[in-house]
Scaffold this motif. Sequence first.
Motif, short mmCIF file in Angstrom:
data_model
loop_
_atom_site.label_atom_id
_atom_site.label_comp_id
_atom_site.label_asym_id
_atom_site.label_seq_id
_atom_site.Cartn_x
_atom_site.Cartn_y
_atom_site.Cartn_z
N ALA A 44 0.86 -1.18 0.00
CA ALA A 44 0.00 0.00 0.00
C ALA A 44 0.90 1.24 0.00
N ILE A 45 0.41 2.32 -0.60
CA ILE A 45 1.18 3.55 -0.69
C ILE A 45 0.61 4.56 0.30
N TYR A 46 1.44 5.04 1.21
CA TYR A 46 1.01 5.96 2.25
C TYR A 46 1.47 7.39 2.02
N SER A 47 2.40 7.59 1.12
CA SER A 47 2.90 8.94 0.84
C SER A 47 3.60 8.96 -0.50
N GLY A 48 3.87 10.18 -0.98
CA GLY A 48 4.61 10.34 -2.21
C GLY A 48 6.09 10.54 -1.91
N ASP A 49 6.79 11.20 -2.82
CA ASP A 49 8.21 11.43 -2.69
C ASP A 49 8.47 12.46 -1.59
N ARG A 50 9.13 12.02 -0.51
CA ARG A 50 9.40 12.89 0.62
C ARG A 50 10.42 13.98 0.30
N GLN A 51 11.13 13.85 -0.82
CA GLN A 51 12.09 14.86 -1.22
C GLN A 51 11.45 15.93 -2.11
N SER A 52 10.18 15.76 -2.43
CA SER A 52 9.50 16.70 -3.31
C SER A 52 8.83 17.80 -2.50
N ASN A 53 8.22 18.74 -3.20
CA ASN A 53 7.42 19.78 -2.52
C ASN A 53 5.94 19.60 -2.85
N TYR A 54 5.55 18.34 -3.14
CA TYR A 54 4.16 18.04 -3.47
C TYR A 54 3.35 17.67 -2.23
N VAL A 55 2.10 18.09 -2.22
CA VAL A 55 1.13 17.63 -1.23
C VAL A 55 -0.18 17.40 -1.98
N SER A 56 -0.91 16.36 -1.59
CA SER A 56 -2.13 16.01 -2.33
C SER A 56 -3.35 15.96 -1.41
N SER A 174 -1.21 9.81 4.57
CA SER A 174 -0.26 10.14 5.64
C SER A 174 -0.86 11.12 6.64
N LYS A 175 -1.92 11.84 6.24
CA LYS A 175 -2.63 12.74 7.14
C LYS A 175 -4.14 12.53 6.98
N ASP A 176 -4.82 12.36 8.09
CA ASP A 176 -6.27 12.14 8.07
C ASP A 176 -6.96 13.28 8.84
N THR A 177 -7.79 14.03 8.15
CA THR A 177 -8.49 15.13 8.81
C THR A 177 -9.64 14.65 9.70
N ILE A 178 -10.07 13.42 9.49
CA ILE A 178 -11.20 12.82 10.23
C ILE A 178 -12.41 13.76 10.19
N ASP A 179 -12.58 14.40 9.06
CA ASP A 179 -13.68 15.37 8.91
C ASP A 179 -15.05 14.72 8.83
N TRP A 180 -15.10 13.40 8.59
CA TRP A 180 -16.38 12.70 8.56
C TRP A 180 -16.97 12.60 9.97
N PHE A 189 -8.23 21.96 10.16
CA PHE A 189 -7.09 22.71 9.64
C PHE A 189 -5.78 22.20 10.25
N ASN A 190 -5.76 22.01 11.55
CA ASN A 190 -4.55 21.55 12.22
C ASN A 190 -4.14 20.16 11.76
N ARG A 191 -5.11 19.28 11.58
CA ARG A 191 -4.78 17.92 11.12
C ARG A 191 -4.24 17.92 9.71
N ALA A 192 -4.70 18.86 8.90
CA ALA A 192 -4.26 18.92 7.51
C ALA A 192 -2.91 19.62 7.34
N THR A 193 -2.52 20.41 8.32
CA THR A 193 -1.33 21.26 8.14
C THR A 193 -0.20 21.00 9.13
N LYS A 194 -0.47 20.42 10.28
CA LYS A 194 0.57 20.25 11.30
C LYS A 194 1.70 19.37 10.77
N ASN A 195 2.92 19.91 10.81
CA ASN A 195 4.11 19.18 10.35
C ASN A 195 3.98 18.69 8.91
N VAL A 196 3.21 19.38 8.10
CA VAL A 196 3.03 18.95 6.72
C VAL A 196 4.37 19.03 5.99
N SER A 197 4.60 18.08 5.10
CA SER A 197 5.85 18.06 4.35
C SER A 197 5.63 17.44 2.98
#
Length: 236
Positions: A44-56, A174-180, A189-197
């Motif tokens: 299973a894939i949990y994240s993209g390239d950690r060396q990139s500046n992408y977030v999805s 890699s990040k779950d907002t648990i907005d449901w 907002f905090n769940r989506a942005t805290k320590n985002v990379s």
Amino acid sequence: MKKLSKRVTIITNVILCITLLGVYTISIFPQNALPTYGNGQITAIYSGDRQSNYVSLMFNVYENTDIVNSIIDVLNDKQVKATFFVGGCWADDNERTLLNIVSNGHEIANHGYFHKDHKKLDYESNYKEIDSADKIIESLSKVKPKLFAPPSGSFSPTTLQASFDLDYKLIMWSKDTIDWRDNDISLIFNRATKNVSGGDLVLMHPKKHTLQVLPTIIDYYKSVGLDVCTVSQNIG
């Protein structure tokens, strides 16, 4: 006595060999390793390239079609792209919105047909759930999905096998907002942005409170130098 001593030595050596073989096997194939299928190991894939500046941003969709359309408006206004993991039964009832996602350059992906617990399904049922959603999505949108997100993140090696056989990559987050569950805008907002990379995959749903905070989340990503893109672009 010599025969007994020789027998004890042989037994001891056999036990030692078995023990060493067990240690070697564990070191090569850790207990939490997933089985190998086809031409390589399926994971299973949990994240993209950690060396990139992408977030999805990934939206799991089985409801709230009006909010889905409003989310598309926000994404377009902010000039970013996202990935929508849509349920087959939802897609079947919402062709116009499905086409709205595609026509605006966002990514369509597979979220199963009936939102079942894939971990509890056998191979045939896993295959049918993914394949049925695949067929209706492609039939309506003329786009062949390549990514599958199991509902509730529940899957097994059998799910991985079915995904692989249908030429899908199984996507988690890699990040779950648990907005449901939680409708607290600041919490989301905090769940989506805290320590985002770079490489983060952020899970969301079409909820009213998510729509309200979405522009602020996107603005934050941009302020820290992150590019919001589709999951496929993020994982390469």
